[in-house]
Scaffold this active site. Structure first.
Site, PDB file in Angstrom:
ATOM      1  N   TYR A  22       0.792  -1.082   0.001  1.00 45.01           N
ATOM      2  CA  TYR A  22       0.042   0.020  -0.066  1.00 45.01           C
ATOM      3  C   TYR A  22       0.764   1.294  -0.020  1.00 45.01           C
ATOM      4  CZ  TYR A  22      -3.661  -3.594   1.077  1.00 45.01           C
ATOM      5  OH  TYR A  22      -4.649  -4.544   0.945  1.00 45.01           O
ATOM      6  N   HIS A  97      -8.162   1.767  -5.981  1.00 42.76           N
ATOM      7  CA  HIS A  97      -7.605   0.746  -4.995  1.00 42.76           C
ATOM      8  C   HIS A  97      -5.917   1.006  -5.217  1.00 42.76           C
ATOM      9  CE1 HIS A  97     -11.022  -1.743  -4.329  1.00 42.76           C
ATOM     10  NE2 HIS A  97     -11.224  -1.854  -5.785  1.00 42.76           N
TER      11      HIS A  97
HETATM   12  C1  DQA Z   1      -7.562  -2.104  -1.215  1.00 43.99           C
HETATM   13  C2  DQA Z   1      -7.509  -3.520  -1.690  1.00 43.99           C
HETATM   14  C3  DQA Z   1      -8.551  -4.571  -0.756  1.00 43.99           C
HETATM   15  O1  DQA Z   1      -8.691  -5.801  -1.407  1.00 43.99           O
HETATM   16  C4  DQA Z   1      -8.119  -4.510   0.595  1.00 43.99           C
HETATM   17  O2  DQA Z   1      -8.911  -5.337   1.305  1.00 43.99           O
HETATM   18  C5  DQA Z   1      -7.696  -3.172   0.934  1.00 43.99           C
HETATM   19  C6  DQA Z   1      -7.078  -2.046   0.172  1.00 43.99           C
HETATM   20  C7  DQA Z   1      -6.604  -1.339  -1.898  1.00 43.99           C
HETATM   21  O3  DQA Z   1      -6.790  -0.046  -1.986  1.00 43.99           O
HETATM   22  O4  DQA Z   1      -5.557  -2.015  -2.522  1.00 43.99           O
HETATM   23  O5  DQA Z   1      -7.953  -2.882   2.270  1.00 43.99           O
HETATM   24  O6  DQA Z   1      -8.887  -1.517  -1.521  1.00 43.99           O
END
Ligand code: DQA
Length: 148
Positions: A22, A97
């Site tokens: 992330y 995402h």
């Molecule tokens: C997310 C991807 C999702 O699968 C995960 O549960 C998240 C973050 C992303 O920003 O990549 O919490 O939404």
């Protein structure tokens, strides 16, 4: 125009959770980067984060925004209740995402928002959000040109 930026479950932990996936940026820093990105535009951003499905639904039912930018976290993969609230809002919505959900665990490939959003931006960490903002702003600029 006003854009409501909704971050769902666990996104308050950005900066400390799974940084390889992330990135290092915290949610507050990400919100600042977004503010800076639109500062020369006629755009107001409102930020909302919650780990609670019902709170997100309540927010979507009450918003006065013109458009939605949504990273629902894991709710993205199973919350048909939030999906229905997005559809009921009848607002222009875009999904975001940080990570590339198509190249992770299989359960992340299901996107319940798929048929209620105009697009999805993913896999570019904070830049996914900036691309989504640019997309929303460009679409509204086109719309205002047509309504002149
Ligand atoms: C997310 C991807 C999702 O699968 C995960 O549960 C998240 C973050 C992303 O920003 O990549 O919490 O939404």
């Amino acid at each position: 125009m006003k854009i409501l930026v909704v971050n769902g479950a666990n996104l308050n932990k950005l900066g400390s959770r799974d940084r390889d996936i992330y990135g290092d940026i915290t949610l507050d820093e990400l919100n600042c980067v977004m503010e800076m990105h639109v500062e020369d535009k006629d755009v107001e951003l409102e930020f909302f984060q919650s780990n609670h499905e019902g709170d997100i639904i309540d927010k979507l039912q009450q918003t006065d925004a013109d458009a939605l930018l949504l990273n629902l976290g894991a709710f993205s993969h199973y919350s048909y209740a939030i999906r229905d609230a997005v559809a009921d809002s009848e607002l222009f919505a875009v999904e975001v995402h940080l990570s590339d959900i198509n190249n992770r665990e299989d359960f992340r490939k299901l996107r319940v928002l798929e048929d209620v959003v105009a697009g999805v931006f993913m896999g570019k960490q904070k830049d996914s959000y900036l691309e989504a903002l640019d997309f929303i702003i460009a679409v509204f600029a086109q719309l205002s040109r047509f309504s002149l």
